[in-house]
Structure formats: structure tokens, C-alpha cells
Design a protein around this motif. Structure first.
Motif, PDB file in Angstrom:
ATOM      1  N   ASN A 212       1.101  -0.978  -0.181  1.00 21.33           N
ATOM      2  CA  ASN A 212       0.172  -0.235  -0.301  1.00 21.33           C
ATOM      3  C   ASN A 212       0.758   1.624  -0.355  1.00 21.33           C
ATOM      4  O   ASN A 212       0.228   2.862  -0.949  1.00 21.33           O
ATOM      5  CB  ASN A 212      -1.243  -0.224   1.039  1.00 21.33           C
ATOM      6  CG  ASN A 212      -2.190   1.416   0.934  1.00 21.33           C
ATOM      7  OD1 ASN A 212      -2.792   1.481   1.214  1.00 21.33           O
ATOM      8  ND2 ASN A 212      -1.481   2.358   1.697  1.00 21.33           N
ATOM      9  N   ASN A 213       2.044   1.431   0.407  1.00 23.42           N
ATOM     10  CA  ASN A 213       2.453   2.631   0.803  1.00 23.42           C
ATOM     11  C   ASN A 213       3.390   2.345   0.256  1.00 23.42           C
ATOM     12  O   ASN A 213       4.032   3.818  -0.698  1.00 23.42           O
ATOM     13  CB  ASN A 213       3.828   3.038   2.356  1.00 23.42           C
ATOM     14  CG  ASN A 213       2.843   2.684   3.961  1.00 23.42           C
ATOM     15  OD1 ASN A 213       1.329   3.012   3.274  1.00 23.42           O
ATOM     16  ND2 ASN A 213       3.012   2.482   4.328  1.00 23.42           N
ATOM     17  N   LEU A 214       3.979   1.584  -0.803  1.00 23.36           N
ATOM     18  CA  LEU A 214       4.793   1.975  -2.014  1.00 23.36           C
ATOM     19  C   LEU A 214       4.280   2.316  -3.108  1.00 23.36           C
ATOM     20  O   LEU A 214       4.513   3.748  -3.609  1.00 23.36           O
ATOM     21  CB  LEU A 214       5.190   0.036  -2.426  1.00 23.36           C
ATOM     22  CG  LEU A 214       6.006  -0.059  -3.688  1.00 23.36           C
ATOM     23  CD1 LEU A 214       7.146   1.267  -3.350  1.00 23.36           C
ATOM     24  CD2 LEU A 214       6.571  -1.394  -4.028  1.00 23.36           C
ATOM     25  N   GLY A 215       2.353   1.860  -3.363  1.00 17.58           N
ATOM     26  CA  GLY A 215       1.977   2.116  -4.123  1.00 17.58           C
ATOM     27  C   GLY A 215       1.720   4.075  -4.511  1.00 17.58           C
ATOM     28  O   GLY A 215       1.703   4.948  -5.271  1.00 17.58           O
ATOM     29  N   ALA A 240      -1.798  -5.173  -2.389  1.00 17.91           N
ATOM     30  CA  ALA A 240      -2.538  -5.498  -0.544  1.00 17.91           C
ATOM     31  C   ALA A 240      -3.677  -6.112  -0.785  1.00 17.91           C
ATOM     32  O   ALA A 240      -3.998  -6.759   0.465  1.00 17.91           O
ATOM     33  CB  ALA A 240      -2.360  -3.428  -0.904  1.00 17.91           C
ATOM     34  N   LEU A 241      -4.635  -5.882  -1.768  1.00 18.57           N
ATOM     35  CA  LEU A 241      -6.022  -6.133  -1.901  1.00 18.57           C
ATOM     36  C   LEU A 241      -6.080  -7.295  -2.106  1.00 18.57           C
ATOM     37  O   LEU A 241      -7.250  -8.059  -1.586  1.00 18.57           O
ATOM     38  CB  LEU A 241      -6.298  -5.779  -3.212  1.00 18.57           C
ATOM     39  CG  LEU A 241      -6.589  -4.241  -2.771  1.00 18.57           C
ATOM     40  CD1 LEU A 241      -6.985  -3.252  -3.753  1.00 18.57           C
ATOM     41  CD2 LEU A 241      -8.165  -3.583  -1.951  1.00 18.57           C
ATOM     42  N   TYR A 253      -8.168  -1.902   3.899  1.00 18.06           N
ATOM     43  CA  TYR A 253      -8.889  -2.493   2.776  1.00 18.06           C
ATOM     44  C   TYR A 253      -9.427  -0.663   2.175  1.00 18.06           C
ATOM     45  O   TYR A 253      -9.053  -0.761   0.802  1.00 18.06           O
ATOM     46  CB  TYR A 253     -10.131  -3.457   2.677  1.00 18.06           C
ATOM     47  CG  TYR A 253     -11.212  -3.115   1.020  1.00 18.06           C
ATOM     48  CD1 TYR A 253     -10.892  -4.315   0.467  1.00 18.06           C
ATOM     49  CD2 TYR A 253     -12.344  -2.614   1.413  1.00 18.06           C
ATOM     50  CE1 TYR A 253     -11.279  -4.252  -0.843  1.00 18.06           C
ATOM     51  CE2 TYR A 253     -13.404  -2.715   0.228  1.00 18.06           C
ATOM     52  CZ  TYR A 253     -12.660  -3.680  -0.910  1.00 18.06           C
ATOM     53  OH  TYR A 253     -13.011  -3.648  -2.157  1.00 18.06           O
ATOM     54  N   ALA A 254     -10.273   0.012   3.206  1.00 18.92           N
ATOM     55  CA  ALA A 254     -10.845   1.445   2.280  1.00 18.92           C
ATOM     56  C   ALA A 254     -10.100   2.170   1.967  1.00 18.92           C
ATOM     57  O   ALA A 254      -9.179   3.425   1.350  1.00 18.92           O
ATOM     58  CB  ALA A 254     -11.543   1.823   3.715  1.00 18.92           C
ATOM     59  N   ILE A 257      -7.920   0.855  -1.270  1.00 24.87           N
ATOM     60  CA  ILE A 257      -9.069   1.441  -2.788  1.00 24.87           C
ATOM     61  C   ILE A 257      -9.289   2.857  -2.760  1.00 24.87           C
ATOM     62  O   ILE A 257      -9.741   3.044  -3.918  1.00 24.87           O
ATOM     63  CB  ILE A 257     -10.310   0.399  -2.247  1.00 24.87           C
ATOM     64  CG1 ILE A 257     -11.359   1.250  -1.101  1.00 24.87           C
ATOM     65  CG2 ILE A 257     -10.526  -0.737  -2.392  1.00 24.87           C
ATOM     66  CD1 ILE A 257     -13.134   0.896  -1.207  1.00 24.87           C
ATOM     67  N   SER A 258      -8.986   3.882  -1.433  1.00 22.45           N
ATOM     68  CA  SER A 258      -9.453   5.355  -1.549  1.00 22.45           C
ATOM     69  C   SER A 258      -7.740   5.308  -2.348  1.00 22.45           C
ATOM     70  O   SER A 258      -7.314   6.641  -3.460  1.00 22.45           O
ATOM     71  CB  SER A 258      -8.972   5.388  -0.608  1.00 22.45           C
ATOM     72  OG  SER A 258     -10.616   5.393  -0.191  1.00 22.45           O
ATOM     73  N   ASN A 259      -6.933   4.833  -2.624  1.00 18.89           N
ATOM     74  CA  ASN A 259      -4.583   5.133  -2.281  1.00 18.89           C
ATOM     75  C   ASN A 259      -4.876   4.500  -4.278  1.00 18.89           C
ATOM     76  O   ASN A 259      -5.328   5.439  -5.184  1.00 18.89           O
ATOM     77  CB  ASN A 259      -4.102   4.703  -2.148  1.00 18.89           C
ATOM     78  CG  ASN A 259      -4.207   5.065  -0.877  1.00 18.89           C
ATOM     79  OD1 ASN A 259      -4.045   6.209  -0.668  1.00 18.89           O
ATOM     80  ND2 ASN A 259      -3.252   4.408   0.264  1.00 18.89           N
ATOM     81  N   LYS A 260      -5.736   3.361  -4.506  1.00 15.05           N
ATOM     82  CA  LYS A 260      -5.980   3.061  -5.857  1.00 15.05           C
ATOM     83  C   LYS A 260      -6.626   3.621  -7.285  1.00 15.05           C
ATOM     84  O   LYS A 260      -6.277   4.476  -7.811  1.00 15.05           O
ATOM     85  CB  LYS A 260      -6.425   1.278  -5.882  1.00 15.05           C
ATOM     86  CG  LYS A 260      -6.619   0.976  -7.350  1.00 15.05           C
ATOM     87  CD  LYS A 260      -6.852  -0.091  -7.532  1.00 15.05           C
ATOM     88  CE  LYS A 260      -7.703  -0.831  -9.039  1.00 15.05           C
ATOM     89  NZ  LYS A 260      -7.860  -2.353  -8.810  1.00 15.05           N
ATOM     90  N   ALA A 261      -7.798   3.929  -6.117  1.00 16.85           N
ATOM     91  CA  ALA A 261      -8.816   5.300  -7.089  1.00 16.85           C
ATOM     92  C   ALA A 261      -7.719   6.721  -6.989  1.00 16.85           C
ATOM     93  O   ALA A 261      -8.115   6.854  -8.458  1.00 16.85           O
ATOM     94  CB  ALA A 261     -10.270   5.553  -6.239  1.00 16.85           C
ATOM     95  N   ASN A 262      -7.015   6.566  -6.515  1.00 19.42           N
ATOM     96  CA  ASN A 262      -6.416   8.495  -6.555  1.00 19.42           C
ATOM     97  C   ASN A 262      -5.651   8.106  -7.913  1.00 19.42           C
ATOM     98  O   ASN A 262      -5.173   8.944  -8.765  1.00 19.42           O
ATOM     99  CB  ASN A 262      -5.627   8.627  -5.574  1.00 19.42           C
ATOM    100  CG  ASN A 262      -6.347   9.155  -4.492  1.00 19.42           C
ATOM    101  OD1 ASN A 262      -8.076  10.103  -4.231  1.00 19.42           O
ATOM    102  ND2 ASN A 262      -5.610   8.973  -3.220  1.00 19.42           N
TER     103      ASN A 262
END
Length: 336
Positions: A212-215, A240-241, A253-254, A257-262
Motif C-alpha cells: 500500500n505504501n509503496l503504491g 495489498a488487496l 481495505y478502505a 481502495i482510496s489510494n487506488k482510486a486516486n
């Protein structure tokens, strides 16, 4: 505090005042009972009770038992660190306890105890730095001292956590000088270094956190390779998911998915033709934001829910106006 825990604390305090054991034995007993409350707290009251037991243990432990006193202080610090509060008073007390404990642990304790104390000191200093009460460089130094013991071979889990915390510390330094890009590169390198020693099966929590943090680090890096970084970021979020889901880890999870949405918001539908638009990815981003907002709101995370709601409003305005998307900055970095 639950009734059983309350009775346990009262019994521990009564035993501590008895003369059936030496002062150091009673202090050690209190420390162990406090740790039991701290490991699985039912509420913040259990942490408060643990801190009180640590305080009583410090009170009765003879000063000549320097290592035992240091161990009590170090554990008390972790309870103070976990105590929820709006200010920084408990964190400042935790810092003081650790700084007082570390010299005796360094002199008489094990290298693993010292590394753990340095890692916890780094976390406390990093949190205080966010409130303007400490220097982030001191947190980085504490993490680096801990890495002298927690290496990638003997302590892969601790090594990965330290790499994650180092990276988030690098990224928390304001990007106001010529070394900002170097710190971004160091952060990405640290996340990737941590991922070399953990995997999805044996270390799922650490693996998901690092991905998540790498993303996030890739998505927001100041780079001329924006498209390549965003594609790598999507891959990291998807990794991560594989661990994080709405049922078992809803908030994590939230976050992801927020980061992925960005990231999707600013990714073209056809990476081979970046000028072709991204209405499909914007739609996917919107769906993820809606789900994240529901989770954050249900969990009482109103600040995060508000950030996501603002992103949704902006997406809706841009779709209506057919305007090109702008970068959102609501990413959710996590420190362990």
C-alpha cells in the motif's frame, strides 16, 4: 476496564504491597500482569490500568536493579504510546521513559531488547514530529540504530517494519529543498527493500502495508516517468488487496481502495495512447471512492470520509464539465 481485568489489577496491587516476595519479584510480577492487559486491551481503560501497574512496579523496584527498571520503563512507554488521546502528552511521556531506559538496556540488556526500544523510540519521535514536538531526523536515526540488530536475515518481520517506517519518515519531510527527490527515491527503495524479506503467505499484514505504501510513494513521486510509476502503483495496490478485504480488515481495505482510486483517476484508459481519455478509469475510481466513504463513515472515521467525499464531488464536477482530471492528494500512508 472489564470486571475480570479490574479484579486482576486489584489483586496485583494487593500482592505488590505484601511481604511474601522480594521487591524486585513483586515489581516483575506487576510488569507481567500489566503486559497481559496491554497485549489485548478491551478498551483504553485497560491501557490506563496497565500504565498504573507499571508505575507501581517502578515505585517498588529497587534502584540497584537498573535493567529491571529499564525494562519496566520501556514497556510502560509502549502502553503510553498506544493510549488514544487528542494531544501529545502521553507520547512525550513515552519518549521520556524510553530515553531513560535505553542506556541501561544498552549496557546490561540483550541486543534485541535494545533494538526494540530504539524502534519504539523512532515511532514515538515520528509521531511527535508530526505535531512539531520532535525532529523527524531523530526518528530516522533511531530506526537506523535498530537496523544494526534487526537485519533482513535473522529478523525479517522487524526489518520490513523498520524499512516501512523509515520510508514514511523520509516522505514526511517537507519537499522544500533540492534533496526532496532523493528522499522520495530513498523511500521507494526502503519499501522495496522491505518487500524483499516478507511475503503474502508468511507475513500478510506487513506485506499488505508495504505494498500500500509503496503504491503511494510511486504515485506521488516527483518523476518524469508518471505513467510508469502509476502502473507500478496499481500493481502494488492490487497486491495489498490480495490480503485486505472489506470483511476482515475494513479500514485497511478502505485506505487501499482510496489510494487506488486516486491513481486510477489520473490513469489513461489506453496506456498506449495517453491522449485518448480516461472515462472508464474515472468511473472505476468513483466506485472505489463510494465504497471507501461507506466504510470510513460506518467506522466513525469522519476525517477520511470527508476527504473521500470531496474527491467524489470533484470527480462528479469534472465529469459534468468534461474537464481533464487533476491529481487528488488524499493518500493514506501507514506507519506501523
Amino acid at each position: 476496564m472489564a470486571v475480570g481485568a479490574q479484579e486482576q489489577v486489584q489483586a496485583a496491587l494487593a500482592a505488590a504491597d505484601a511481604d511474601t516476595a522480594s521487591p524486585e519479584e513483586r515489581a516483575e510480577m506487576l510488569m507481567e500482569i500489566a503486559l497481559g492487559l496491554q497485549i489485548r486491551p478491551q478498551s483504553a481503560n485497560d491501557l490506563v490500568a496497565a500504565i498504573e501497574l507499571y508505575r507501581k512496579a517502578q515505585e517498588i523496584c529497587p534502584p540497584e536493579h537498573a535493567l529491571l527498571n529499564a525494562r519496566i520503563a520501556a514497556r510502560k512507554a509502549t502502553a503510553l504510546q498506544a493510549l488514544p488521546e487528542s494531544g501529545s502528552q502521553s507520547l512525550e511521556r513515552a519518549r521520556d521513559e524510553l530515553q531513560s531506559a535505553i542506556p541501561a538496556i544498552r549496557e546490561q540488556g540483550t541486543t534485541e531488547e535494545l533494538a526494540e526500544a530504539e524502534m519504539n523510540l523512532g515511532l514515538v519521535l515520528q509521531s511527535l514530529a508530526g505535531a512539531g514536538k520532535a525532529r523527524i531526523t531523530d526518528a530516522i536515526s533511531a530506526y537506523q540504530r535498530s537496523l544494526r540488530t534487526f537485519d533482513r536475515v535473522a529478523f525479517p518481520k522487524e526489518y520490513a517494519i523498520l524499512q516501512n517506517n523509515l520510508a514514511t519518515a523520509f516522505l514526511s519531510i517537507p519537499f522544500t529543498d533540492e534533496r526532496a527527490k532523493m528522499r522520495e527515491a530513498l523511500a521507494v527503495q526502503a519499501f522495496e527493500e522491505g518487500l524483499k524479506v516478507v511475503n503474502l503467505i508468511d507475513h500478510p499484514i506487513e506485506y499488505a502495508m508495504l505494498q500500500n505504501n509503496l503504491g503511494n510513494a510511486l504515485q506521488y513521486a516527483s518523476s518524469s516517468h508518471v505513467l510508469e510509476n502509476n502502473l507500478r502503483a496499481i500493481e502494488a495496490y492490487n497486491e495489498a488487496l490480495k490480503i485486505r478485504d472489506r470483511e476482515t480488515t475494513p479500514l485497511e481495505y478502505a485506505n487501499t481502495i482510496s489510494n487506488k482510486a486516486n491513481c486510477l483517476w489520473n490513469l489513461p484508459d489506453d496506456v498506449g495512447d495517453p491522449t485518448s481519455g480516461n472515462r472508464k478509469n474515472i468511473g472505476a475510481a468513483r466506485d472505489l471512492y463510494v465504497e471507501a466513504r461507506e466504510i470510513f463513515a460506518a467506522a466513525g472515521e469522519q476525517g477520511k470520509a470527508r476527504i473521500v467525499a470531496e474527491a467524489l464531488d470533484q470527480i462528479d464536477r469534472e465529469v459534468l464539465a468534461s474537464a481533464p482530471p487533476r491529481v487528488s492528494n488524499g493518500h493514506m500512508l501507514e506507519a506501523d
